[in-house]
Design an enzyme around this catalytic site. Structure first.
Site, PDB file in Angstrom:
ATOM      1  N   ASP A   1       1.128   3.644  -4.576  1.00 41.72           N
ATOM      2  CA  ASP A   1       1.866   2.522  -3.580  1.00 41.72           C
ATOM      3  C   ASP A   1       3.233   2.579  -4.209  1.00 41.72           C
ATOM      4  O   ASP A   1       4.062   2.226  -3.499  1.00 41.72           O
ATOM      5  CB  ASP A   1       1.052   1.399  -3.777  1.00 41.72           C
ATOM      6  N   HIS A   2       3.497   3.013  -5.471  1.00 41.16           N
ATOM      7  CA  HIS A   2       4.672   2.875  -6.110  1.00 41.16           C
ATOM      8  C   HIS A   2       4.553   3.556  -7.692  1.00 41.16           C
ATOM      9  O   HIS A   2       3.596   3.574  -8.008  1.00 41.16           O
ATOM     10  CB  HIS A   2       5.311   1.249  -6.240  1.00 41.16           C
TER      11      HIS A   2
ATOM     12  N   HIS B   1       7.636  -2.346 -11.546  1.00 42.06           N
ATOM     13  CA  HIS B   1       7.362  -1.427 -10.713  1.00 42.06           C
ATOM     14  C   HIS B   1       8.699  -0.766 -10.637  1.00 42.06           C
ATOM     15  O   HIS B   1       9.953  -1.336 -10.902  1.00 42.06           O
ATOM     16  CB  HIS B   1       7.139  -1.559  -9.320  1.00 42.06           C
TER      17      HIS B   1
ATOM     18  N   SER C   1       2.779  -4.087  -4.616  1.00 40.00           N
ATOM     19  CA  SER C   1       1.488  -3.255  -4.345  1.00 40.00           C
ATOM     20  C   SER C   1       1.150  -3.894  -2.918  1.00 40.00           C
ATOM     21  O   SER C   1       0.432  -3.119  -2.110  1.00 40.00           O
ATOM     22  CB  SER C   1       0.206  -3.734  -5.237  1.00 40.00           C
TER      23      SER C   1
ATOM     24  N   THR D   1      -4.045  -4.423  -3.005  1.00 39.39           N
ATOM     25  CA  THR D   1      -4.198  -3.108  -2.519  1.00 39.39           C
ATOM     26  C   THR D   1      -5.223  -2.999  -1.564  1.00 39.39           C
ATOM     27  O   THR D   1      -5.073  -2.850  -0.242  1.00 39.39           O
ATOM     28  CB  THR D   1      -4.388  -2.112  -3.646  1.00 39.39           C
TER      29      THR D   1
ATOM     30  N   GLU E   1      -9.255   2.945  -4.782  1.00 40.34           N
ATOM     31  CA  GLU E   1      -8.286   2.627  -5.614  1.00 40.34           C
ATOM     32  C   GLU E   1      -8.531   2.639  -7.154  1.00 40.34           C
ATOM     33  O   GLU E   1      -9.244   2.008  -7.397  1.00 40.34           O
ATOM     34  CB  GLU E   1      -7.600   0.976  -5.345  1.00 40.34           C
TER      35      GLU E   1
HETATM   36 MG    MG Z   1      -3.585  -2.497  -6.684  1.00 44.38          MG
HETATM   37 ZN    ZN Z   2       2.005  -3.604 -10.641  1.00 43.51          ZN
END
Ligand code: MG
Ligand code: ZN
Length: 412
Positions: free
Chosen positions: A347-348, A374, A133, A186, A300
């Site tokens: 982000d993923h 991830h 992240s 993040t 977020e």
């Molecule tokens: Mg995060």
């Molecule tokens: Zn994670």
């Protein structure tokens, strides 16, 4: 702990290398995340005690349906061609399956369906096909690929300015909202520069070196219970911030600078967290939109990722629905404002989630997962507002930052 599956007595080298080591590495990586979850679950009124039982796979996989909300639809008509304000909304770990499971749970509709311009982002970091992240958020903030764990620095550990600080320098108001600690990877990449995402106290201290207008999230301990003895909330007050700990007080703030710290570390997962993300988003927008020059806000939905690591579908769904309602709040503002661009992305992807059954009438949805980590799959980008057409098709995660910077005229 639940992420370390009870190992069977079979202990071949293959089993060790291919099964145990990745799980162990993941366990170490996620230790913080997991220990927090354990604390959360032990205080949890989630009535999902059963999730703790690793054998109870069916309960983890299936969201059995629940209350749903109506979604409003907004016209795609904007007063300006380019945006004065940008709201970047990051669902941590939120791939298409997370979104679609939640859409199914909400009887086939999400606020996200207002977004007509949709693209895909390649999420790899500079040193790994699969990002973490920190590298993911550095890409979205600063427009560079860096190594996993890096916060706002490049592969040579050199500081790279992010969109929030460029916006601040140009006189825009700026803000950050997250359900995790505001010092977590993040949001950290939109405020700080440090070699490692684990430097939480350093990250907290860097809030004091900026002129950020609003931030709301968890992480009190990184500001107040520090090894260096500094009390950063007192320092924030000296700088003129209203420091508030309860969302009910935070949402009453009508002007001025605001530091809202609503949990010692991360906020609880849904539903224990209650109304936090939506009022935090609305408060941030109402404060930032007082700016004559425009604003940049990052919001977020942090804990979609936490639950996806745990492969817990009800948790993924409840977190994504909460995030979608925050998207609804942003849309309501943007639709009436006419010069605000909203970008929603991730982000993923987390969990390698797939949907294996569902029912639009009851909201039931069942998912399976290929990973506790991830994954490398591209994630969707959803754009609404002036400039939205820039975000269609396949692109690098770094392109998102560069395009946003260009649209706000922060770079040539
Ligand atoms: Mg995060
Ligand atoms: Zn994670």
């Amino acid at each position: 702990m639940r992420s370390v599956q009870k190992s069977e007595p079979v202990f071949t080298p293959y089993f060790s290398k291919v099964i145990i080591m990745p799980i162990f590495r993941n366990f170490i990586n996620q230790l913080k995340c997991v220990s927090i979850l354990i604390v959360l679950f032990s205080f949890s009124g989630y009535s999902q005690e059963e999730y703790k039982d690793p054998k109870n796979k069916a309960l983890k996989e299936t969201y059995s349906g629940g209350p749903f909300y109506e979604v409003s639809h907004y016209p795609q008509k904007f007063s300006k061609k380019s945006p004065k304000n940008i709201i970047l909304m990051i669902g941590d770990g939120m791939g298409l399956a997370h979104v679609f499971a939640s859409m199914t749970a909400n009887r086939g509709h999400l606020f996200l369906e207002n977004f007509k311009q949709i693209g895909f982002s390649r999420t790899n970091s500079s040193d790994d096909y699969i990002t973490d992240s920190a590298a993911g958020a550095t890409a979205l903030s600063a427009g560079i690929k860096t190594y996993n764990g890096a916060v706002g620095v490049d592969p040579d550990k050199k500081v790279v300015p992010g969109i929030r600080e460029l916006a601040e320098k140009k006189g825009l108001k700026t803000g950050l909202v997250s359900t995790s600690a505001i010092t977590h990877a993040t949001p950290a990449c939109f405020i700080a520069h440090t070699e490692s995402r684990g430097n939480y106290e350093d990250i907290a201290a860097q809030f004091l070196t900026t002129n950020i207008d609003v931030f709301i999230g968890g992480g009190i301990n990184n500001f107040e219970k520090r090894k260096d003895g500094r009390n950063l909330t007192n320092e924030l007050k000296d700088k003129g911030y209203q420091v508030l700990y309860k969302i009910s007080d935070i949402q009453k703030v009508k002007s001025g600078k605001l530091a809202g710290l609503t949990a010692e570390s991360h906020n609880p997962i849904m539903p224990e967290r209650g109304e936090m993300l939506v009022p935090a988003t609305e408060t941030a927008i109402s404060l930032l939109s007082q700016s004559k020059k425009g604003f940049f806000l990052m919001v977020e939905g942090s804990e979609i990722d936490f639950l996806a690591h745990e492969n817990i579908t009800p948790g993924v769904v409840l977190e994504t629905l909460d995030f979608d309602r925050a998207i609804g709040s942003a849309l309501k503002f943007a639709a009436s404002n006419g010069e605000t661009l909203i970008i929603v992305t991730a982000d993923h992807e987390t969990g390698g989630m797939s949907i294996n059954g569902g029912d639009y009438k009851t909201g039931m949805v069942t998912a399976k997962y290929t990973s506790g980590e991830h994954t490398g799959i591209a994630v969707p980008i959803y754009a609404f507002g002036p400039g939205a057409e820039e975000f269609t098709g396949f692109m690098e995660n770094t392109d998102i930052a560069k395009k946003m910077m260009k649209l706000l005229r922060l770079i040539p």
